[in-house]
Design an enzyme around this catalytic site. Sequence first.
Site, short mmCIF file in Angstrom:
data_model
loop_
_atom_site.label_atom_id
_atom_site.label_comp_id
_atom_site.label_asym_id
_atom_site.label_seq_id
_atom_site.Cartn_x
_atom_site.Cartn_y
_atom_site.Cartn_z
N ASP A 39 -12.05 13.24 -4.16
CA ASP A 39 -10.80 13.20 -3.73
C ASP A 39 -10.58 14.88 -3.31
OD1 ASP A 39 -8.20 13.34 -3.57
OD2 ASP A 39 -7.64 12.37 -5.45
N ASP A 40 -10.36 14.79 -2.07
CA ASP A 40 -10.03 16.23 -1.58
C ASP A 40 -11.51 17.28 -1.69
OD1 ASP A 40 -7.49 15.69 -1.22
OD2 ASP A 40 -6.85 17.08 -2.38
N CYS A 79 -4.95 11.26 1.67
CA CYS A 79 -5.66 10.44 0.65
C CYS A 79 -5.52 8.78 0.85
CB CYS A 79 -5.12 10.68 -0.79
SG CYS A 79 -3.41 11.10 -0.84
N HIS A 142 -4.16 4.44 -5.32
CA HIS A 142 -3.37 5.11 -4.36
C HIS A 142 -2.86 4.41 -3.28
CE1 HIS A 142 -1.96 9.41 -2.93
NE2 HIS A 142 -1.30 8.79 -4.27
N ASP A 289 -12.33 11.52 0.60
CA ASP A 289 -11.35 10.96 1.30
C ASP A 289 -10.79 11.64 2.20
OD1 ASP A 289 -10.18 12.74 -0.39
OD2 ASP A 289 -8.46 11.47 -1.07
N ASN A 290 -10.62 12.99 2.20
CA ASN A 290 -10.26 13.81 3.48
C ASN A 290 -10.93 15.03 3.14
OD1 ASN A 290 -7.41 13.01 1.56
ND2 ASN A 290 -8.22 15.20 1.40
#
Length: 523
Positions: A39-40, A79, A142, A289-290
């Site tokens: 995540d991130d 996300c 999410h 995710d990004n």
Amino acid sequence: AMDVCLIQTLILFCSLICCFWADTPSNKSTPNIIIILMDDMGWGDLGVFGQPSKETPNLDSMAAQGMLFPNFYTANPLCSPSRASLLTGRLPVRNGFYTTNAHARNAYTPQEIVGGISKDEILLPQVLKKKGYVSKIIGKWHLGHSAHHLPLEHGFDEWFGAPNCHFGPYNSSDRPNVPVYNNSQMVGRYYEEFGIDKKTGESNLTQIYLEEGLDFIFHQNMAQRPFFLYWAADATHAPVYASKRFLGKSQRGRYGDAVMELDYSVGQMLAWLRALGIDKDTFVFFTSDNGAAVMSGPKQSGSNGPFLCGKETTFEGGMREPAIAWWPGHIPAGTVSQQLGTVMDLFSTSLSVAGLSVPDDRLIDGLDLSPSWFRGQLCPLPIFYYRGNEMMAVRVGPYKAHYWTWSNSWEEFNQGINFCPGQEVAGVTTHTQQEHTMQPLIFHLGWDPGEKYPISVVTKEYQDALSRITAVVEKHKKGLVPGVPQLNMCDMAVMNWAPPGCEKLGKCLKAPKSQPWKCDWPH
């Protein structure tokens, strides 16, 4: 719950026991599949990609034993849309994870969102059921938090985690704390039963997620059932956290502590597969995710390496991700693949690995990259950079054309919100939405990965690149039928006031009166 020492003891024990099981035939026609989604986490957060602290020995070892992808992308710089694309193999503009409330706006699934993943979308675990796979998601979902949007309604057999980000704590009157689920029932809430100390950064969530993953792998192996594990830990999303054992260990501060614990967790999972003797029967893929959320500052975010800007933007820093494939005996060790790829390709490639075809009743954007990953045959593949309802840029080969540029608004920028800290590039990182459709900005990402030097429009190189990219764009737009946008409407009444299972815990809260409105997406 198992502690770390017990986990290591069990791995050693199973390694010894599995020596006696070595001759047991394996079910290689249906290999296990594990997708590890950070995540991130940024491209530059791994030692193997040049992070100077070199604090990811397990991921670096995973790359040495598998295949590293320097040119791997998410499908969106945020996300929720990214995760929807991974599980459907489709761009957010097709699967509905975008908004039409304003032009080129990032949208996701905060607690007040009404929408979520559509029942008409086919998710990866739903297709894998055809081959008897048991699927579990651990961590952040999410894709909507209403009961009909949750994972067990969309193909997953098991779930331990939360439907939203771990923002909080909240006072339960204006906004509830986010619930944590075990399968279809909540078992507590963040900042209540599942603590996150924002002052110290301490939380045991990553350790809990690791234990859940090891337990799932063990039980599916004992039952001799093929499994799909989607391990989506979120410790590197602000507010970042780590367990007590890892706090204060990193040269990079609290964010680095979180990375070190996640790296350790990946190492434990791979060691568990070896100990159980199923490493050669398990395809594992690691990515994010990004891009890193550089607007959060260095203490709460990671590194995007040499790339421009970060999360929320369609510059390279927002969408190019760390990526490693690992499958001993199938993926050649120590290789670096120049294959372009996206999280959507994980959908199609995972199905191919399982001996299944993609759904034939809809357009699937993800490609089966197994010829590239397993046989070294590069597949021509364009990359589409979407922000909300707008195709901002396209990459074909080494060339990337920007049809629109935007970092974030002057209003946000003047408030101290900076999506490109220390990286302002005149005419590129614009604070108003700038259209370049008639004359796109084109960069060669081989010698200019930071997107600082647009190719001169008067050169033959520019014209040749534009010609190639234009053909790809025209074909894409001709076949584009946008899905119904799921991220337009908000309502305080739909927040996590009374999730399934709250009655047993005495954790139900009274929802306010429904007053829906069009969500405001500022960037």
